[in-house]
Design a protein around this motif. Structure first.
Motif, PDB file in Angstrom:
ATOM      1  N   LYS A 137      -5.719  -3.035 -11.709  1.00  0.00           N
ATOM      2  CA  LYS A 137      -5.381  -3.947 -12.816  1.00  0.00           C
ATOM      3  C   LYS A 137      -4.001  -3.589 -13.402  1.00  0.00           C
ATOM      4  CE  LYS A 137      -7.509  -5.681 -16.993  1.00  0.00           C
ATOM      5  NZ  LYS A 137      -8.133  -5.095 -18.167  1.00  0.00           N
ATOM      6  N   ALA A 138      -3.801  -2.304 -13.645  1.00  0.00           N
ATOM      7  CA  ALA A 138      -2.535  -1.857 -14.244  1.00  0.00           C
ATOM      8  C   ALA A 138      -1.366  -2.066 -13.290  1.00  0.00           C
ATOM      9  CB  ALA A 138      -2.639  -0.385 -14.634  1.00  0.00           C
ATOM     10  N   PHE A 139      -1.584  -1.817 -12.013  1.00  0.00           N
ATOM     11  CA  PHE A 139      -0.505  -1.989 -11.028  1.00  0.00           C
ATOM     12  C   PHE A 139      -0.106  -3.459 -10.943  1.00  0.00           C
ATOM     13  CE2 PHE A 139       1.511  -2.238  -6.859  1.00  0.00           C
ATOM     14  CZ  PHE A 139       2.339  -1.122  -6.892  1.00  0.00           C
ATOM     15  N   LYS A 140      -1.111  -4.319 -10.973  1.00  0.00           N
ATOM     16  CA  LYS A 140      -0.835  -5.769 -10.919  1.00  0.00           C
ATOM     17  C   LYS A 140      -0.054  -6.197 -12.166  1.00  0.00           C
ATOM     18  CE  LYS A 140      -2.060  -9.825  -8.974  1.00  0.00           C
ATOM     19  NZ  LYS A 140      -2.257 -10.157  -7.580  1.00  0.00           N
ATOM     20  N   ALA A 141      -0.462  -5.660 -13.310  1.00  0.00           N
ATOM     21  CA  ALA A 141       0.209  -6.028 -14.565  1.00  0.00           C
ATOM     22  C   ALA A 141       1.673  -5.571 -14.538  1.00  0.00           C
ATOM     23  CB  ALA A 141      -0.527  -5.410 -15.749  1.00  0.00           C
ATOM     24  N   LYS A 142       1.930  -4.416 -13.937  1.00  0.00           N
ATOM     25  CA  LYS A 142       3.309  -3.884 -13.913  1.00  0.00           C
ATOM     26  C   LYS A 142       4.177  -4.593 -12.881  1.00  0.00           C
ATOM     27  CE  LYS A 142       5.790   0.352 -12.498  1.00  0.00           C
ATOM     28  NZ  LYS A 142       6.978   0.275 -13.337  1.00  0.00           N
ATOM     29  N   THR A 143       3.601  -4.820 -11.687  1.00  0.00           N
ATOM     30  CA  THR A 143       4.446  -5.272 -10.567  1.00  0.00           C
ATOM     31  C   THR A 143       4.164  -6.708 -10.128  1.00  0.00           C
ATOM     32  OG1 THR A 143       2.869  -4.555  -8.881  1.00  0.00           O
ATOM     33  CG2 THR A 143       4.454  -2.902  -9.642  1.00  0.00           C
ATOM     34  N   GLY A 144       3.020  -7.259 -10.545  1.00  0.00           N
ATOM     35  CA  GLY A 144       2.614  -8.582 -10.061  1.00  0.00           C
ATOM     36  C   GLY A 144       2.039  -8.523  -8.654  1.00  0.00           C
ATOM     37  N   LYS A 145       1.835  -7.298  -8.140  1.00  0.00           N
ATOM     38  CA  LYS A 145       1.362  -7.152  -6.751  1.00  0.00           C
ATOM     39  C   LYS A 145       0.030  -6.394  -6.691  1.00  0.00           C
ATOM     40  CE  LYS A 145       5.997  -7.346  -5.019  1.00  0.00           C
ATOM     41  NZ  LYS A 145       7.166  -6.513  -5.263  1.00  0.00           N
ATOM     42  N   ASP A 146      -0.640  -6.542  -5.549  1.00  0.00           N
ATOM     43  CA  ASP A 146      -1.881  -5.807  -5.340  1.00  0.00           C
ATOM     44  C   ASP A 146      -1.561  -4.393  -4.876  1.00  0.00           C
ATOM     45  OD1 ASP A 146      -3.550  -7.968  -5.970  1.00  0.00           O
ATOM     46  OD2 ASP A 146      -3.292  -8.815  -3.960  1.00  0.00           O
ATOM     47  N   GLY A 147      -2.145  -3.417  -5.542  1.00  0.00           N
ATOM     48  CA  GLY A 147      -1.918  -2.024  -5.165  1.00  0.00           C
ATOM     49  C   GLY A 147      -2.469  -1.729  -3.775  1.00  0.00           C
ATOM     50  N   ASP A 148      -1.973  -0.658  -3.176  1.00  0.00           N
ATOM     51  CA  ASP A 148      -2.453  -0.241  -1.858  1.00  0.00           C
ATOM     52  C   ASP A 148      -2.429   1.281  -1.813  1.00  0.00           C
ATOM     53  OD1 ASP A 148       0.196   0.504  -1.565  1.00  0.00           O
ATOM     54  OD2 ASP A 148       0.703  -1.086  -0.151  1.00  0.00           O
ATOM     55  N   ILE A 149      -2.656   1.853  -0.641  1.00  0.00           N
ATOM     56  CA  ILE A 149      -2.730   3.309  -0.553  1.00  0.00           C
ATOM     57  C   ILE A 149      -1.400   3.969  -0.936  1.00  0.00           C
ATOM     58  CG2 ILE A 149      -2.196   3.425   1.931  1.00  0.00           C
ATOM     59  CD1 ILE A 149      -4.408   5.783  -0.213  1.00  0.00           C
ATOM     60  N   TYR A 150      -0.294   3.342  -0.635  1.00  0.00           N
ATOM     61  CA  TYR A 150       0.999   3.955  -0.946  1.00  0.00           C
ATOM     62  C   TYR A 150       1.180   4.068  -2.460  1.00  0.00           C
ATOM     63  CZ  TYR A 150       1.422   2.812   3.931  1.00  0.00           C
ATOM     64  OH  TYR A 150       1.179   2.718   5.268  1.00  0.00           O
ATOM     65  N   ALA A 151       0.821   2.998  -3.163  1.00  0.00           N
ATOM     66  CA  ALA A 151       0.901   3.013  -4.628  1.00  0.00           C
ATOM     67  C   ALA A 151      -0.024   4.093  -5.185  1.00  0.00           C
ATOM     68  CB  ALA A 151       0.535   1.641  -5.177  1.00  0.00           C
ATOM     69  N   VAL A 152      -1.202   4.215  -4.603  1.00  0.00           N
ATOM     70  CA  VAL A 152      -2.166   5.237  -5.059  1.00  0.00           C
ATOM     71  C   VAL A 152      -1.588   6.637  -4.857  1.00  0.00           C
ATOM     72  CG1 VAL A 152      -4.415   6.303  -4.564  1.00  0.00           C
ATOM     73  CG2 VAL A 152      -4.217   3.805  -4.691  1.00  0.00           C
ATOM     74  N   GLN A 153      -0.980   6.865  -3.709  1.00  0.00           N
ATOM     75  CA  GLN A 153      -0.431   8.197  -3.415  1.00  0.00           C
ATOM     76  C   GLN A 153       0.712   8.564  -4.377  1.00  0.00           C
ATOM     77  OE1 GLN A 153      -1.554   8.063   1.335  1.00  0.00           O
ATOM     78  NE2 GLN A 153       0.542   7.627   0.737  1.00  0.00           N
TER      79      GLN A 153
END
Ligand code: PHB
Length: 402
Positions: free
Chosen positions: A303-319
């Motif tokens: 939810k937070a990643f989408k709010a910041k970037t407008g994109k769906d998070g993935d493993i790279y964002a998690v790492q």
């Protein structure tokens, strides 16, 4: 005010033409500047690919890391954070100079990087020589937490061995007997295929051919024709980023997805699934993440990643996000005093993170201990089918800290 420092990549061309010294560098400032700073900001050097086949991967790591820092009001362990970044272009030949520049001229206190195993190993060497704190947010090179392990080197991603070893048993258990492997000809490809083959053959499987193309080439046609002729029960592959998009599309365009099931390391379909579209449907992979993990940490993160970037998070964002969490744990343990190295490193080594991927802790070599999930592409997502192997710990072969 938020200012992003951006170092122009130090490429061979730039060096030869003598322009490297004039590289554009925008001075950094902390994300959050209190009127009177107690301490100078901690300088975080981001060395990631922002161009090339791994560009999106680098950007998502960067976004994930910054998201965590923003959630903490621009501070980790009470210290303001300043950024400086360099585009490593996934070029091993420029890696030593880029890393030296970050820790030398730019005086980065800690370096976050990178995606490509070959680039990462050059960074590891500089980090060992200079004792710079290095957090690897992707590259899986086994040696980084193997023979080259060091107290000041951590990884918040995976070892190449770890990501694919469990798939060897999964595929053998599914009754698959003959497999053709295909990958890029460099460390990550060799190690991921090697770990898969180790477990697959141990469980009775046979590798009938190992096909490779040079990194980062994407001319797959001749090899796809070869696969069609060999008619294996299945194909196992490692590609990532732009190359993975092209490979999955080419494989489907040749009609092979209807006759020879495609398996891979999860990087084949993570961060690439949208661009692959229908071509990715049904692909099974193993990875330390799945889109539909419904633990609270993942739901909040997405939810937070989408709010910041407008994109769906993935493993790279998690790492990247977990890289910042790990640094936060270290700095919090020492009240932001980066000079209290031993205490900070001990706290990082003992960290237990409630990661979007599930429970995350570290072995003595500083590589993650984590679940590896079996996933399938369904409904345009990497959906978890099962835990392929729980709490997988890399053997850290050759590491003297174990
Ligand atoms: C690597 O080079 O270690 C690597 C690159 C991209 C990935 C995974 C591993 O997605």
């Amino acid at each position: 005010m938020t200012t992003k420092g951006f170092l122009r990549p130090l490429t061979r061309r730039a060096m030869l033409s003598g322009t490297a010294g004039a590289a554009t560098f925008i001075a950094t400032s902390p994300l959050h500047s209190p009127a009177i700073a107690q301490n100078a900001p901690l300088k975080v050097g981001m060395m990631l690919p922002y161009t090339g086949t791994y560009a999106k991967l680098g950007q998502f790591i960067d976004d994930g890391f910054r998201l965590y820092v923003e959630q903490k009001g621009g501070k980790l362990g009470g210290r303001d954070i300043a950024f400086v970044q360099v585009d490593d272009e996934s070029k091993p030949e420029a890696a030593t100079d880029n890393m030296n520049r970050l820790v030398g001229r730019e005086k980065a206190d800690v370096v976050i990087g990178t995606v490509h195993s070959g680039v990462a190993m050059a960074m590891v060497k500089v980090a060992r020589d200079t004792k710079t704190l290095l957090i690897i947010p992707n590259a899986g090179a086994n040696d980084a937490t193997g023979p080259a392990c060091a107290p000041n080197i951590f990884r918040t991603s995976f070892s190449n061995w770890q990501s694919t070893y469990p798939m060897g048993k999964v595929m053998a258990d599914a009754g698959i007997k003959n497999v053709v492997t295909i990958t890029w000809r460099y460390t990550a490809g060799a190690e991921m295929i090697g770990a898969f083959a180790e477990n697959f053959t141990k469980n009775g499987g046979k590798i009938v051919a190992d096909l490779t193309v040079p990194f980062p080439e994407v001319e797959f046609q001749a090899l796809i024709t070869q696969i069609a002729q060999l008619k294996p029960d299945a194909v196992f592959s490692f590609f990532a980023g732009g190359g993975a998009v092209k490979f999955v599309k080419d494989y489907a365009a040749a009609g092979l997805n209807k006759t020879i099931p495609l398996y891979g390391a999860g990087f084949l379909t993570d961060g690439t699934i949208e661009a692959q579209g229908e071509a990715a449907k049904g692909i099974r992979t193993t990875l330390h993440y799945a889109d539909n993990l419904d633990n609270p940490a993942n739901l909040a993160f997405l939810k937070a990643f989408k709010a910041k970037t407008g994109k769906d998070g993935d493993i790279y964002a998690v790492q990247g996000y977990d890289g910042a969490a790990l640094l936060d744990i270290g700095l919090t343990a020492v009240g932001g005093d980066f000079n209290a190295r031993d205490k900070m490193i001990a706290a990082m080594g003992a960290a237990k993170i409630d990661s979007p991927r599930g429970p995350l802790s570290f072995n003595k070599a500083h590589n993650p201990i984590q679940n590896i999930y079996l996933r399938e592409v369904r409904n345009g997502r990497n959906e978890m089918i099962s835990v392929a192997q729980a709490a997988v710990d890399d053997p850290a072969r050759g590491c003297k800290m174990t």
